[in-house]
Design a protein around this motif. Structure first.
Motif, PDB file in Angstrom:
ATOM      1  N   UNK A   1       0.845  -1.190   0.000  1.00  0.00           N
ATOM      2  CA  UNK A   1       0.000   0.000   0.000  1.00  0.00           C
ATOM      3  C   UNK A   1       0.886   1.247   0.000  1.00  0.00           C
ATOM      4  N   UNK A   2       0.354   2.344  -0.490  1.00  0.00           N
ATOM      5  CA  UNK A   2       1.096   3.603  -0.549  1.00  0.00           C
ATOM      6  C   UNK A   2       1.292   4.175   0.854  1.00  0.00           C
TER       7      UNK A   2
ATOM      8  N   UNK B   1      -6.896  10.421   6.593  1.00  0.00           N
ATOM      9  CA  UNK B   1      -6.869   9.142   5.891  1.00  0.00           C
ATOM     10  C   UNK B   1      -5.457   8.559   5.910  1.00  0.00           C
ATOM     11  N   UNK B   2      -5.349   7.278   6.258  1.00  0.00           N
ATOM     12  CA  UNK B   2      -4.052   6.597   6.240  1.00  0.00           C
ATOM     13  C   UNK B   2      -4.295   5.098   6.125  1.00  0.00           C
TER      14      UNK B   2
ATOM     15  N   UNK C   1       0.624   3.609  15.229  1.00  0.00           N
ATOM     16  CA  UNK C   1      -0.658   3.400  15.911  1.00  0.00           C
ATOM     17  C   UNK C   1      -1.449   4.701  15.952  1.00  0.00           C
ATOM     18  N   UNK C   2      -0.772   5.808  16.208  1.00  0.00           N
ATOM     19  CA  UNK C   2      -1.447   7.105  16.227  1.00  0.00           C
ATOM     20  C   UNK C   2      -2.039   7.465  14.884  1.00  0.00           C
ATOM     21  N   UNK C   3      -1.308   7.185  13.801  1.00  0.00           N
ATOM     22  CA  UNK C   3      -1.819   7.466  12.454  1.00  0.00           C
ATOM     23  C   UNK C   3      -3.054   6.627  12.163  1.00  0.00           C
TER      24      UNK C   3
ATOM     25  N   UNK D   1       4.150  12.204   4.628  1.00  0.00           N
ATOM     26  CA  UNK D   1       4.212  12.730   5.992  1.00  0.00           C
ATOM     27  C   UNK D   1       4.441  11.610   7.014  1.00  0.00           C
ATOM     28  N   UNK D   2       3.819  10.459   6.758  1.00  0.00           N
ATOM     29  CA  UNK D   2       3.989   9.342   7.697  1.00  0.00           C
ATOM     30  C   UNK D   2       5.367   8.712   7.536  1.00  0.00           C
TER      31      UNK D   2
END
Length: 359
Positions: free
Chosen positions: A216-217, A249-250, A237-239, A221-222
């Motif tokens: 997955x993309x 969205x993540x 986990x926060x994301x 930022x992450x």
């Protein structure tokens, strides 16, 4: 109530933090008593457990005569080498250094399991209400820094339980579908043996994220936040949590946590089947509570029951342990129970030596 009235020091040593509590003499006759004092410490700030203990007890403060410490790792012959922390503990050494009359060391999941029978309904979060066998074996699985497991066997009297330690988290990971087969192949490129702990724990999150990053993309930022983080797990986990709440969205973070929950459901079923824990399965530990936003009950139970609605697994109660201090309380119960047995064996109250003060 003063420090000097403490009978027992209880401890919960995890890979990340240590919590210590003092229990009063009255707790011998009051199961489930609250500690008179409690404090938590981040392990990374200390080189060994002795330093944590010294800070908690304080110079000039009375040392309770007895201690019971729950430890994240196997315990043998009153010694323990922690699995995910480079600390070693020896009961006899602790007695000599700090002036305890007696120190007991137990596995932290044994401590957690011991407190399960005392948990109030408000301290539990239901995943499956089930129909518990009573008295029946109770099992606890705790994805924390590692993956802890333990279980309780009913005493023949039907009124008490006998705790059993387990290192089942280190058993070989068994993939259940094509995605997990690919995960195993991915992990085998990094290590010679892949355990359930390697793919179902807090420390497993970065590996699961790296695997999902191939499928997955990963947002820029992450990717940047993970690269900068000393510990990527809270970032990932926060994301995922923000994505679950509809804030940002993540997909890759959500897929990572979904995969962990799927593996947890499967290993939870394995634990029940291997111990015949028809009295109930309990998910413990602080990290388990962080999984709540991602754990879909229907999906969890479908995996847990192996898609067989007539399976005995569908009748097993499954709950989150909401009390974050269950392991500390369980260590306290174990220590107090040990003292009560000593009293019963001698036919008189256990002698309590005057408290020893630290120099």
């Amino acid at each position: 109530m003063s420090h000097s009235e403490a009978l027992l020091l209880a401890g919960d040593i995890g890979a990340t933090k240590t919590t210590l509590g003092l229990y009063p003499r009255s707790a011998l006759d009051q199961p489930g008593s609250e500690p008179i004092r409690e404090e938590s410490f981040q392990n990374r700030s200390f080189s060994c457990f002795d330093d944590v203990l010294a800070v908690f007890l304080g110079t000039g403060s009375p040392v309770p005569p007895y201690a019971c410490i729950g430890i994240a790792g196997p315990v043998a012959d009153d010694t323990a080498v922690m699995t995910n922390l480079h600390w070693q503990l020896d009961a006899r050494t602790l007695e000599k250094r700090h002036g305890f009359t007696q120190v007991c060391l137990i596995n932290d999941l044994v401590a957690t399991a011991l407190f399960v029978p005392y948990l109030a309904s408000h301290a539990l979060g239901a995943i499956n209400s089930g129909v518990p066998k009573s008295p029946g074996v109770l099992a606890v699985i705790a994805p924390g820094t590692g993956l802890g497991e333990a279980f309780l066997i009913p005493h023949p009297s039907g009124k008490k339980y006998m705790p059993c330690a387990s290192e089942g988290g280190h058993a070989s990971f068994a993939p259940q579908n094509d995605e997990q087969m690919q995960l195993l192949q991915f992990m085998l490129q990094r290590r010679t043996h892949v355990s359930f702990e390697d793919v179902c724990s807090g420390r497993a999150v970065p590996s699961l994220f790296a695997f999902m990053g191939r499928r997955h993309t990963v947002p820029e930022w992450l990717d940047s936040e993970v690269a900068r983080a000393e510990d990527p797990t809270p970032v990932i986990v926060g994301a995922a949590r923000r994505a679950a709440e509809g804030k940002r969205v993540c997909g890759v973070a959500m897929h990572t946590m979904r995969l962990l929950c799927d593996i947890l459901a499967d290993e939870a079923a394995n634990l029940v089947l291997k111990t015949m824990a028809l009295g109930g399965l309990y998910l413990g530990g602080g990290f388990a509570l962080q999984l709540q936003p991602f754990l879909q009950q229907d999906r969890f139970m479908r995996i847990f029951t192996r898609n067989h609605t007539s399976s005995l697994l569908e009748h097993v109660p499954v709950h989150f342990i909401l009390d974050r201090r269950a392991a500390l309380h369980g260590a306290g119960e174990y220590g107090l129970r040990t003292l009560a047995r000593a009293q019963a064996a001698t036919g008189k109250a256990t002698s309590h030596p005057p408290p020893i003060y630290r120099a």
